[in-house]
Motif scaffolding. Structure first.
Motif, mmCIF file in Angstrom:
data_model
loop_
_atom_site.group_PDB
_atom_site.id
_atom_site.type_symbol
_atom_site.label_atom_id
_atom_site.label_comp_id
_atom_site.label_asym_id
_atom_site.label_seq_id
_atom_site.Cartn_x
_atom_site.Cartn_y
_atom_site.Cartn_z
ATOM 1 N N GLU A 52 0.832 -1.203 0.000
ATOM 2 C CA GLU A 52 0.000 0.000 0.000
ATOM 3 C C GLU A 52 0.867 1.253 0.000
ATOM 4 O O GLU A 52 0.559 2.245 -0.661
ATOM 5 N N LYS A 53 1.963 1.210 0.746
ATOM 6 C CA LYS A 53 2.870 2.359 0.789
ATOM 7 C C LYS A 53 3.581 2.521 -0.557
ATOM 8 O O LYS A 53 3.847 3.640 -0.984
ATOM 9 N N THR A 54 3.872 1.419 -1.233
ATOM 10 C CA THR A 54 4.469 1.500 -2.571
ATOM 11 C C THR A 54 3.536 2.255 -3.506
ATOM 12 O O THR A 54 3.963 3.142 -4.241
ATOM 13 N N ILE A 55 2.270 1.917 -3.461
ATOM 14 C CA ILE A 55 1.279 2.592 -4.303
ATOM 15 C C ILE A 55 1.225 4.079 -3.967
ATOM 16 O O ILE A 55 1.234 4.926 -4.867
ATOM 17 N N LEU A 56 1.192 4.412 -2.682
ATOM 18 C CA LEU A 56 1.172 5.823 -2.264
ATOM 19 C C LEU A 56 2.425 6.563 -2.725
ATOM 20 O O LEU A 56 2.351 7.709 -3.166
ATOM 21 N N PHE A 57 3.576 5.916 -2.615
ATOM 22 C CA PHE A 57 4.842 6.511 -3.041
ATOM 23 C C PHE A 57 4.784 6.867 -4.520
ATOM 24 O O PHE A 57 5.156 7.972 -4.928
ATOM 25 N N ILE A 58 4.271 5.977 -5.335
ATOM 26 C CA ILE A 58 4.151 6.219 -6.775
ATOM 27 C C ILE A 58 3.114 7.318 -7.041
ATOM 28 O O ILE A 58 3.380 8.257 -7.794
ATOM 29 N N GLU A 59 1.956 7.201 -6.412
ATOM 30 C CA GLU A 59 0.881 8.173 -6.643
ATOM 31 C C GLU A 59 1.269 9.585 -6.216
ATOM 32 O O GLU A 59 0.736 10.559 -6.739
ATOM 33 N N ASN A 60 2.191 9.700 -5.265
ATOM 34 C CA ASN A 60 2.640 11.004 -4.779
ATOM 35 C C ASN A 60 3.920 11.453 -5.465
ATOM 36 O O ASN A 60 4.665 12.270 -4.912
ATOM 37 N N GLY A 61 4.159 10.943 -6.654
ATOM 38 C CA GLY A 61 5.291 11.400 -7.447
ATOM 39 C C GLY A 61 6.640 11.058 -6.841
ATOM 40 O O GLY A 61 7.583 11.829 -6.952
ATOM 41 N N TYR A 62 6.720 9.898 -6.177
ATOM 42 C CA TYR A 62 7.968 9.420 -5.563
ATOM 43 C C TYR A 62 8.467 10.375 -4.486
ATOM 44 O O TYR A 62 9.655 10.654 -4.370
#
Length: 128
Positions: A109-119
């Motif tokens: 889930e954090k991986t998805i958030l990291f990507i969605e927030n522009g790394y």
């Protein structure tokens, strides 16, 4: 990337001499056995997640060789592939941070958030 086939082709293009085998595994680097399964990837985002979760370790700490100069070259190869695929410019230290927080799919889930927030690395520091 909107299309899964396009994402798979981009993945192969970003890692020289890589391929997708008959088991639908993406083999990024054959000699050191760097790969992940594509069979459960339904969207390009799924592939982006796997690139971070499974290649952050070899891109930051990989040591498949007995000579350190070869290990540095290997880490650079993996990091360049990750950066080319994700259109990023992560350093070895940043890849180490990514591995510590997302490696081996420890927190998908954090991986998805990291990507969605522009790394945004602030996402990795958040508790959750």
């Amino acid at each position: 990337m909107n299309d899964l086939q396009e994402a798979k082709q981009a993945l192969v293009d970003c890692f020289p001499n890589s391929f997708i085998n008959e088991n639908n595994e993406f083999i990024a680097e054959k000699r050191s056995n760097q790969y992940f399964l594509l069979g459960d990837c339904k969207t390009p985002r799924d592939i982006e997640c796997k690139v971070l979760e499974w290649f952050s370790r070899p891109a930051s700490k990989g040591q498949p060789y007995s000579q350190e100069w070869r290990n540095r070259k290997f880490r650079e190869f993996m990091r360049n592939g990750v950066n080319a695929f994700l259109d990023t410019g992560f350093s070895e230290d940043e890849m180490r941070t990514i591995y510590q927080h997302l490696g081996n799919a420890i927190n998908h889930e954090k991986t998805i958030l990291f990507i969605e927030n522009g790394y945004d690395f602030a996402v990795l520091q958040e508790k959750k």
